[in-house]
Design a protein around this motif. Sequence first.
Motif, PDB file in Angstrom:
ATOM      1  N   LEU A   1      43.005  19.078  18.385  1.00 31.59           N
ATOM      2  CA  LEU A   1      44.207  19.905  18.269  1.00 31.59           C
ATOM      3  C   LEU A   1      44.701  19.838  16.834  1.00 31.59           C
ATOM      4  N   SER A   2      44.783  21.007  16.196  1.00 31.45           N
ATOM      5  CA  SER A   2      45.095  21.071  14.770  1.00 31.45           C
ATOM      6  C   SER A   2      46.296  21.973  14.511  1.00 31.45           C
ATOM      7  N   MET A   3      46.751  21.973  13.274  1.00 28.99           N
ATOM      8  CA  MET A   3      47.808  22.867  12.779  1.00 28.99           C
ATOM      9  C   MET A   3      49.082  22.808  13.612  1.00 28.99           C
TER      10      MET A   3
ATOM     11  N   PRO B   1      49.989  24.995  17.254  1.00 24.62           N
ATOM     12  CA  PRO B   1      48.892  24.092  17.625  1.00 24.62           C
ATOM     13  C   PRO B   1      47.702  24.849  18.205  1.00 24.62           C
ATOM     14  N   VAL B   2      46.515  24.529  17.743  1.00 27.19           N
ATOM     15  CA  VAL B   2      45.310  25.199  18.214  1.00 27.19           C
ATOM     16  C   VAL B   2      44.173  24.188  18.280  1.00 27.19           C
ATOM     17  N   ARG B   3      43.404  24.217  19.367  1.00 27.96           N
ATOM     18  CA  ARG B   3      42.263  23.314  19.499  1.00 27.96           C
ATOM     19  C   ARG B   3      41.040  23.975  18.887  1.00 27.96           C
ATOM     20  N   LEU B   4      40.422  23.275  17.939  1.00 23.88           N
ATOM     21  CA  LEU B   4      39.298  23.823  17.193  1.00 23.88           C
ATOM     22  C   LEU B   4      38.062  22.944  17.318  1.00 23.88           C
ATOM     23  N   LEU B   5      36.910  23.593  17.285  1.00 22.41           N
ATOM     24  CA  LEU B   5      35.627  22.899  17.206  1.00 22.41           C
ATOM     25  C   LEU B   5      35.408  22.494  15.750  1.00 22.41           C
ATOM     26  N   ARG B   6      34.917  21.303  15.559  1.00 23.95           N
ATOM     27  CA  ARG B   6      34.816  20.761  14.205  1.00 23.95           C
ATOM     28  C   ARG B   6      33.825  21.550  13.351  1.00 23.95           C
ATOM     29  N   ASN B   7      34.235  21.881  12.127  1.00 26.54           N
ATOM     30  CA  ASN B   7      33.379  22.483  11.090  1.00 26.54           C
ATOM     31  C   ASN B   7      34.058  22.246   9.742  1.00 26.54           C
ATOM     32  N   GLU B   8      33.566  22.865   8.672  1.00 26.71           N
ATOM     33  CA  GLU B   8      34.138  22.622   7.349  1.00 26.71           C
ATOM     34  C   GLU B   8      35.598  23.039   7.283  1.00 26.71           C
ATOM     35  N   PHE B   9      35.940  24.177   7.900  1.00 27.01           N
ATOM     36  CA  PHE B   9      37.324  24.635   7.889  1.00 27.01           C
ATOM     37  C   PHE B   9      38.229  23.645   8.625  1.00 27.01           C
ATOM     38  N   ALA B  10      37.813  23.222   9.823  1.00 21.27           N
ATOM     39  CA  ALA B  10      38.616  22.274  10.601  1.00 21.27           C
ATOM     40  C   ALA B  10      38.782  20.956   9.850  1.00 21.27           C
ATOM     41  N   ASP B  11      37.740  20.532   9.135  1.00 14.30           N
ATOM     42  CA  ASP B  11      37.835  19.298   8.356  1.00 14.30           C
ATOM     43  C   ASP B  11      38.833  19.448   7.207  1.00 14.30           C
ATOM     44  N   ARG B  12      38.866  20.639   6.585  1.00 15.99           N
ATOM     45  CA  ARG B  12      39.834  20.895   5.509  1.00 15.99           C
ATOM     46  C   ARG B  12      41.263  20.809   6.041  1.00 15.99           C
ATOM     47  N   ILE B  13      41.468  21.392   7.213  1.00 15.89           N
ATOM     48  CA  ILE B  13      42.788  21.342   7.836  1.00 15.89           C
ATOM     49  C   ILE B  13      43.169  19.900   8.159  1.00 15.89           C
ATOM     50  N   ALA B  14      42.228  19.141   8.738  1.00 22.34           N
ATOM     51  CA  ALA B  14      42.492  17.752   9.098  1.00 22.34           C
ATOM     52  C   ALA B  14      42.828  16.918   7.862  1.00 22.34           C
ATOM     53  N   GLU B  15      42.105  17.138   6.780  1.00 19.92           N
ATOM     54  CA  GLU B  15      42.367  16.402   5.539  1.00 19.92           C
ATOM     55  C   GLU B  15      43.757  16.733   4.998  1.00 19.92           C
ATOM     56  N   ALA B  16      44.090  18.023   5.007  1.00 19.16           N
ATOM     57  CA  ALA B  16      45.403  18.442   4.512  1.00 19.16           C
ATOM     58  C   ALA B  16      46.520  17.847   5.366  1.00 19.16           C
ATOM     59  N   GLU B  17      46.319  17.822   6.674  1.00 18.04           N
ATOM     60  CA  GLU B  17      47.340  17.269   7.569  1.00 18.04           C
ATOM     61  C   GLU B  17      47.506  15.770   7.347  1.00 18.04           C
ATOM     62  N   SER B  18      46.401  15.065   7.084  1.00 19.35           N
ATOM     63  CA  SER B  18      46.484  13.623   6.831  1.00 19.35           C
ATOM     64  C   SER B  18      47.225  13.323   5.532  1.00 19.35           C
ATOM     65  N   GLU B  19      47.249  14.300   4.624  1.00 18.95           N
ATOM     66  CA  GLU B  19      47.956  14.156   3.354  1.00 18.95           C
ATOM     67  C   GLU B  19      49.401  14.636   3.455  1.00 18.95           C
ATOM     68  N   GLY B  20      49.806  15.054   4.652  1.00 18.53           N
ATOM     69  CA  GLY B  20      51.184  15.493   4.852  1.00 18.53           C
ATOM     70  C   GLY B  20      51.460  16.901   4.398  1.00 18.53           C
TER      71      GLY B  20
END
Length: 317
Positions: free
Chosen positions: A222-224, A229-248
């Motif tokens: 579950l991302s964004m 909130p949207v559930r996404l299958l992992r790929n480069e885009f989802a990883d970019r979102i996850a990284e950005a979210e971890s950085e606040g």
Amino acid sequence: MANKITELFGIKYPIVQAGMVWCSGWRLASAVSNAGGLGIIGAGSMYPDVLREHIRKCKVATSNPFAVNVPLLYPNIDEIMQIIVEEGVQIVFTSAGNPAIWTGFLKDRGIIVVHVIANTKFASKAEGCGVDAIVAEGFEAGGHNGREETTTMCLIPMVCNVVKIPVIAAGGIGSGSAMLAAFALGADGVQIGSAFAVAEESSAHPQFKDKIINANEGDTKLSMKKLVPVRLLRNEFADRIAEAESEGADTERLTKILGRARAKLGMFEGNMEQGELEIGQVSAMLNEIKPASQILNKIWEEFLREKDRLCNSTISI
């Protein structure tokens, strides 16, 4: 099977195919309806003229009931609703918005209305607006999701305790045993998305279907949550979102990363790394692409088999 949902929709089985963006056009909807379930055309990814075309083609392809799913935040909502009325659609599923705005308009025209919710507050609100049934969608589901992150196992009994109208369970249901569990929790029917996203008739890109059936446990997230909130299958885009979210990252930065037409890029056009791939946790249990009728029949047969097994088993305490 005759129950509240089959009688409400005039269908054979209490199985509803979710109205998924970029996956559920007239071919999938008509195939599910012809198999005895309720097929749904997903209007969320369609321009008004495209929706009209899909409705007309679905009416030719099946004589059985089908529905249209309409996200209420759709920019052309007035035009969409007018097309639904003009084309004689009998069942509408609404989501992503306030049901108070359009439920009366639709019901005054003899249309059955179902609203999708993710918590008890909006379940009660939807019932108060006069909808005929609700879809209670748990945290496991693909696509846009509730902020509460309530699982289907918890959500269904809570919703059933606060409303008197029929409840359709959604989220993590892709098998007959899961369907039986939903009924045990109080549901009157099930809505299934991911399992039908990989049907032969689904309009999803073949590469997206392949990625779904090769997904493993934990490959969706579950991302964004700061946006929708949207559930996404992992790929480069989802990883970019996850990284950005971890950085606040704030909403402005996340919106910039998301850009426009990201779901179409992935799910419909087949860009498996930069596209937005919306799918549920149950994708880890899917391993085959086959006709929608076979998917529905397998779920129904397993539901009956598991029900009989439990009824005939001896439980020792």
